[in-house]
Design a protein around this motif. Structure first.
Motif, PDB file in Angstrom:
ATOM      1  N   ARG A 207       0.838  -1.208   0.000  1.00  0.00           N
ATOM      2  CA  ARG A 207       0.000   0.000   0.000  1.00  0.00           C
ATOM      3  C   ARG A 207       0.875   1.261   0.000  1.00  0.00           C
ATOM      4  O   ARG A 207       0.549   2.261  -0.662  1.00  0.00           O
TER       5      ARG A 207
ATOM      6  N   SER B 277       2.138   1.788  -3.436  1.00  0.00           N
ATOM      7  CA  SER B 277       1.041   2.277  -4.274  1.00  0.00           C
ATOM      8  C   SER B 277       0.731   3.738  -4.004  1.00  0.00           C
ATOM      9  O   SER B 277       0.378   4.482  -4.927  1.00  0.00           O
TER      10      SER B 277
ATOM     11  N   SER C  43      -1.727  -5.664  -8.759  1.00  0.00           N
ATOM     12  CA  SER C  43      -2.239  -4.318  -9.012  1.00  0.00           C
ATOM     13  C   SER C  43      -2.063  -3.921 -10.471  1.00  0.00           C
ATOM     14  O   SER C  43      -2.833  -3.130 -11.018  1.00  0.00           O
TER      15      SER C  43
ATOM     16  N   ARG D 244      -7.171  -3.129  -6.966  1.00  0.00           N
ATOM     17  CA  ARG D 244      -7.049  -1.833  -6.284  1.00  0.00           C
ATOM     18  C   ARG D 244      -6.448  -2.050  -4.895  1.00  0.00           C
ATOM     19  O   ARG D 244      -7.106  -2.540  -3.980  1.00  0.00           O
ATOM     20  N   ILE D 245      -5.171  -1.675  -4.773  1.00  0.00           N
ATOM     21  CA  ILE D 245      -4.514  -1.823  -3.468  1.00  0.00           C
ATOM     22  C   ILE D 245      -4.961  -0.727  -2.517  1.00  0.00           C
ATOM     23  O   ILE D 245      -4.906  -0.889  -1.297  1.00  0.00           O
TER      24      ILE D 245
ATOM     25  N   GLN E 292      -7.548  -2.192  -0.083  1.00  0.00           N
ATOM     26  CA  GLN E 292      -7.377  -3.599   0.274  1.00  0.00           C
ATOM     27  C   GLN E 292      -7.857  -3.900   1.697  1.00  0.00           C
ATOM     28  O   GLN E 292      -8.254  -5.026   1.997  1.00  0.00           O
TER      29      GLN E 292
END
Length: 455
Positions: free
Chosen positions: A253, A256, A291, A296-297, A300
């Protein structure tokens, strides 16, 4: 004795007896003068005693009567030397009885009420004058936090953030602290607290790290913090067995959200000895590859509780009920309902479950849904108040439901009766169930004519 008296009478004739009586009278007069002197001495002694005690016993108002007796009068306020010093009135008995200096004097008085003091000019001829203090700037200095006080100060801030979810408030509180070298430990502390919390708190932690990077923390601080987390994984596993997978999700995350560089995971290749660190990095690498395929991280962890839109919650509850009808696993349904973290919205789950019974055509759905409600009621996942509110909402909307489901009243009566027999609801809630009266097609007064109105 008698012979002595006769000898005295013989020596003093009767004529001299009159002189004797006169001498006796004169003796009595002398005794009266002595008594008056004695009384005067007593009065003087009493006056001296009163003068002596006047300073400490002046409040009694004692005085002497004409006979010298002490007479107590009306009480007078004591006038000791100390009280005279504290008296702010004139001691000369002159003036109008107002306080001295118009109330601006005395101990602990800063001046008259409402008086404004102007800025005094610095006297350079003052012996205490220091030219170096002219251009001094005074600022509040906050000492840097040490390692012992760091957790005591920052932990309550993070835990309070889990309740309100305002990242700006956390940034302001951290900016007021002098973190110093402990600044890089803020993300690791927040993640370690989130590991033991709910999924919604982990989502909040990921948002917090993304918002703090830049205003409060730098990219190097983030990398140092995650390096520290990977080193502490053997200790974190003791409290949270799934810590390696969760830390890997936090790393994915962070990459990202662009608070960690994409080469962060590649930097550990070939130099990892701890198995927990290897599991965490592999988990992060897998999520990042997924991803690229559309996962969609950024969501999550999910969105917890009251922060989730109501429409989304209703859709997830409907999906939960449909999956339960297909699988029949009440334990899994109970776990999924807990993961939603909306105990205040469980009445919607009860409402959707009963509406599903009304829209179904078989007895299977009725039995399975009532068994699920019974299980959730016994385990206290859904409390009595939420169960009652769910049934009452169905009672209020049954007229509209009946437009789409003509047999809704009949099915609802069956559902309510079985719910009462299973102990899901009480007698009071069962009696509130609305029932539709039978409509006659033929009336006695109409002469046997069939009514044309639709049922």
């Amino acid at each position: 004795m008698a012979t002595d008296c006769e000898a005295w009478l013989n020596a003093n004739p009767v004529a001299e007896a009159e002189d004797l009586s006169d001498s006796f009278l004169s003796g009595e007069e002398d005794n009266g003068d002595c008594n008056s002197i004695h009384e005067a001495r007593l009065k003087a002694k009493a006056k001296r005693r009163l003068r002596k005690n006047s300073s400490r016993d002046s409040g009694r108002g004692d005085s002497l009567s004409d006979n010298g007796d002490v007479v107590s009068g009306t009480s007078v306020a004591p006038s000791s030397p100390k009280s005279k010093l504290l008296d702010r009135k004139s001691r000369l008995g002159k003036g109008r009885g107002l306080p001295k200096k118009g109330g601006a004097g005395g101990k602990g008085v800063w001046g008259r009420s409402g008086e404004v003091y102007e800025l005094e000019e610095v006297d350079q001829k003052d012996p205490n004058y220091d030219e170096a203090q002219e251009n001094c700037v005074y600022e509040t200095v906050v000492p840097p936090l040490d390692e012992r006080d760091f957790e005591k100060t920052v932990t309550p801030i993070v835990q309070e953030y889990f309740e309100h979810g305002d990242t700006n408030e956390v940034a302001e509180l951290l900016a007021e602290l002098n973190l110093g070298p402990m600044q890089s430990k803020v993300p690791s502390l927040a993640v370690s607290l989130a590991l033991e919390a709910k999924a919604s708190h982990r989502e909040l932690t990921s948002r917090l790290l993304a918002d703090l990077c830049g205003p409060v923390l730098s990219l190097s601080d983030m990398e140092k913090s995650f390096d520290q987390l990977l080193l502490e994984l053997p200790d974190l596993v003791l409290d949270t067995p799934g810590a390696p997978q969760l830390v890997g999700q936090f790393i994915a995350r962070a990459v990202s959200d662009q608070i960690l560089s994409k080469s962060y995971i590649d930097g550990y290749k070939g130099r990892v000895d701890c198995q927990y660190t290897r599991v965490s990095l592999d988990r992060a690498a897998v999520l990042l590859r997924m991803s690229m395929g559309g996962l969609r991280i950024d969501n999550q962890w999910g969105t917890g509780g009251g922060q989730r839109p109501v429409i989304q919650l209703i859709k997830e509850m409907n999906l939960l009920l449909k999956e339960y009808i297909l699988s029949g696993d009440s334990k899994e349904a109970e776990k999924c309902l807990k993961d939603l973290e909306v105990p205040h919205f469980h009445h919607e789950f009860v409402y959707e479950a009963i509406v599903m019974i009304l829209e179904s055509k078989g007895e299977k759905t009725l039995k399975m849904v009532l068994q699920l409600l019974k299980s959730l009621s016994v385990s206290s996942v859904i409390n009595i108040d939420q169960m009652r509110r769910g049934y009452e909402r169905v009672y209020m909307d049954i007229a509209e439901i009946n437009i789409d489901v003509p047999r809704a009243y009949f099915i609802l009566e069956q559902c309510v009766d079985k719910s009462f027999s299973m102990g899901i609801i009480d007698v009071k809630l069962r009696d509130l169930c609305p029932c539709r009266g039978r409509k006659r097609f033929v009336s006695e007064g109409d002469g046997g004519v069939v009514k044309l109105e639709s049922y």
